[in-house]
Enzyme design. Structure first.
Site, mmCIF file in Angstrom:
data_model
loop_
_atom_site.group_PDB
_atom_site.id
_atom_site.type_symbol
_atom_site.label_atom_id
_atom_site.label_comp_id
_atom_site.label_asym_id
_atom_site.label_seq_id
_atom_site.Cartn_x
_atom_site.Cartn_y
_atom_site.Cartn_z
ATOM 1 N N GLU A 192 -15.719 -1.878 2.991
ATOM 2 C CA GLU A 192 -15.256 -2.999 2.010
ATOM 3 C C GLU A 192 -15.289 -3.089 0.471
ATOM 4 O O GLU A 192 -17.112 -3.366 -0.028
ATOM 5 C CB GLU A 192 -15.798 -4.678 2.982
ATOM 6 C CG GLU A 192 -14.741 -5.736 1.675
ATOM 7 C CD GLU A 192 -14.566 -6.710 3.011
ATOM 8 O OE1 GLU A 192 -13.261 -7.715 2.524
ATOM 9 O OE2 GLU A 192 -15.652 -7.238 3.553
ATOM 10 N N ASP B 236 -10.373 -8.887 1.099
ATOM 11 C CA ASP B 236 -8.635 -10.619 2.101
ATOM 12 C C ASP B 236 -7.815 -11.295 1.444
ATOM 13 O O ASP B 236 -7.937 -10.494 0.167
ATOM 14 C CB ASP B 236 -10.135 -12.102 2.580
ATOM 15 C CG ASP B 236 -11.586 -11.706 1.221
ATOM 16 O OD1 ASP B 236 -10.620 -11.230 1.026
ATOM 17 O OD2 ASP B 236 -12.236 -12.730 1.826
ATOM 18 N N HIS C 166 -11.945 -0.938 4.315
ATOM 19 C CA HIS C 166 -11.546 -2.291 4.754
ATOM 20 C C HIS C 166 -10.861 -2.770 3.991
ATOM 21 O O HIS C 166 -11.004 -4.379 2.989
ATOM 22 C CB HIS C 166 -13.046 -3.256 5.482
ATOM 23 C CG HIS C 166 -12.576 -4.611 6.090
ATOM 24 N ND1 HIS C 166 -12.644 -4.450 7.418
ATOM 25 C CD2 HIS C 166 -12.308 -5.793 5.147
ATOM 26 C CE1 HIS C 166 -12.337 -6.074 7.491
ATOM 27 N NE2 HIS C 166 -12.543 -6.086 6.487
#
Length: 478
Positions: free
Chosen positions: A458, A76, A398
């Site tokens: 991720e 992110d 991810h």
């Protein structure tokens, strides 16, 4: 029969040994390179990951502070200071413990730069004696979008801790990170080292004087293990960095905080504290024997064939602690196993006792090696869980920046919702995030390689940071 069982069980973890020797130096190089793909801020001219560009250049502006830089912690675009600090501590620990091995493969300069990118941000986040910014970015809005960091337009909300709203976990870990890094730079930049150490002392005093859990004020990365582990962790690193008896007395006075556990993570540092202080016990600090006992309990909880084993491996041989991002716990576990086996060797101790089972230093080290080798490809799927290592590895991590076209190839803005068309493509990421270690396989050694499966696909900074020390430990024997 007991010894035969141990040999058979440990042999199981070597059953998937590939015919080709693993290149640990290459794995180390790529593990460090990964961090350049996680950088936030103004990128340097010697940036090697070319699909990234400047981002987050106004971070902190809403409070008139400079919070530019640091690392995006995973896939992110949010910056979390607590896990970033843990990442930095682990990187410094590796640089200190395996300096010769890392130098041998010409990676020490890159590792120091990686550490400094983290410490510079922690210094900026420590804006005053009793103030530490702990997060930049609104996690909820960020996680509802799929944007490149260069395009992000979600709120860059700031979160902080202070004397009136404490978070001893975050402040304690930041203190540990700066104290450990001060040792890394002590002989190469004494002025910077002193700055790091002074801030570490200040952060520790803040964490200890205004005790309170980050759990009360955190939006993400909340504490579940309390703050005692971070206070001991910070004091242990400050003792290593300064030799001042006050820090040694602190850990002795509070040794009953230490407890037998079976994981080492961004939230729970007890195993790290125990390993560090067990080393001091063998150096003559007899009052630290409890930490030696506790770290051996940690080792015994992991070793296959141990009568006190708590963590069971998958059929293919990897330790399995939790389904979500399991490799973070594996890499931190191997950090402790390698470090403590080295401590025992230095002390002239050949084995430890785990209930009715005895394990030699070689057995502990070989088991740790089997975990590293599994991650690098010696597993049932014959795939590496490090992107770009070997011939078969994850193609759909991810990760926003990796999965979207680079800003160089597609300068037009890709907005919050526009990115999901790329997210849902069942195709390899256009940008190979070399060195990224994903969350890993499930309990059956299976891996789907779908970016939608964030629990397994991720990468995070702290997985890689822990792996760097572990893979460096193998370079001298490779």
């Amino acid at each position: 029969m007991g010894k035969l069982l141990v040999v058979m069980l440990i042999g199981m973890f070597l059953a998937f040994e590939s015919l080709e020797a693993l290149d640990y130096g290459d794995a180390l190089n790529k593990s460090i390179l990964f961090f350049e793909g996680q950088r936030s801020g103004k990128l340097p001219t010697n940036q090697r990951v070319k699909w990234r560009a400047d981002s987050g250049l106004s971070d902190g502006a809403s409070a008139n502070v400079n919070l530019i830089g640091g690392y995006y912690d995973a896939g992110d675009n949010v910056k979390f200071v607590w896990p970033m600090s843990f990442t930095t501590t682990l990187l410094s620990w590796a640089a200190l413990e395996y300096q010769n091995e890392i130098t041998f493969v010409n990676q020490l300069g890159y590792l120091r730069s990686t550490i400094k990118w983290g410490t510079n941000f922690i210094l900026r986040a420590h804006t005053s004696t009793n103030m530490l910014y702990t997060q930049v970015g609104d996690g909820n809005s960020d996680h509802s979008c799929w944007e490149r960091p260069e395009d992000m337009d979600t709120p860059r909300t700031l979160y902080s801790i202070s004397s009136s709203s404490p978070g001893s976990e975050a402040a304690g870990e930041a203190a540990a990170a700066l104290a450990a890094a001060s040792l890394v730079f002590k002989l190469v930049d004494s002025t910077y080292s002193s700055k790091l150490l002074n801030n570490a002392k200040s952060l520790f005093e803040f964490a200890d004087k205004y005790r309170g859990s980050y759990q009360a004020s955190c939006p993400f990365y909340c504490s579940h293990s309390g703050y005692q582990d971070e206070l001991l962790w910070a004091a242990a690193w400050l003792y290593k960095a300064t030799g001042e008896k006050s820090y040694l007395n602190y850990v002795i006075s509070n040794k009953d905080w230490s407890k037998a556990i079976n994981e080492f993570s961004w939230d729970n540092k007890f195993a790290g504290v125990q390993a560090l202080l067990a080393s001091e016990f063998y150096n003559g600090a007899n009052d630290l024997e409890k930490f030696k006992t506790d770290v051996e309990s940690f080792v015994c909880a992991l070793m296959p064939g141990s009568s006190s084993q708590q963590i069971k491996p998958t059929p293919g041989g990897i330790l399995f602690i939790r389904d979500s991002s399991n490799l973070q716990y594996v890499t931190t576990a191997t950090t402790i196993l390698f470090y403590y086996s080295k401590t025992l060797t230095k002390a002239g101790v050949g084995s430890i006792q785990c209930g009715s089972t005895q394990f030699t230093v070689s057995q502990i080290r070989n088991f740790a090696k089997s975990q590293v080798d599994y991650i690098l490809g010696n597993n049932p799927l014959k795939m590496s869980y490090m992107v770009g290592f070997g011939t078969k590895y994850p193609t759909q991590p991810h990760h926003r920046g990796s999965s979207l076209p680079s800003i160089q190839s597609k300068p037009e803005k890709i907005d919050c919702n526009g990115g999901f068309s790329y997210y849902n493509f069942d195709t390899p990421n256009p940008n190979v995030h070399t060195g990224a270690i994903v969350g890993g396989p499930n309990s059956s050694d299976q891996y789907s390689d779908k970016r939608t499966d964030y629990s397994h696909a991720e990468p995070t900074t702290y997985i890689n940071a822990a792996f760097i020390g572990s893979v460096a430990a193998l370079i001298s024997s490779s």
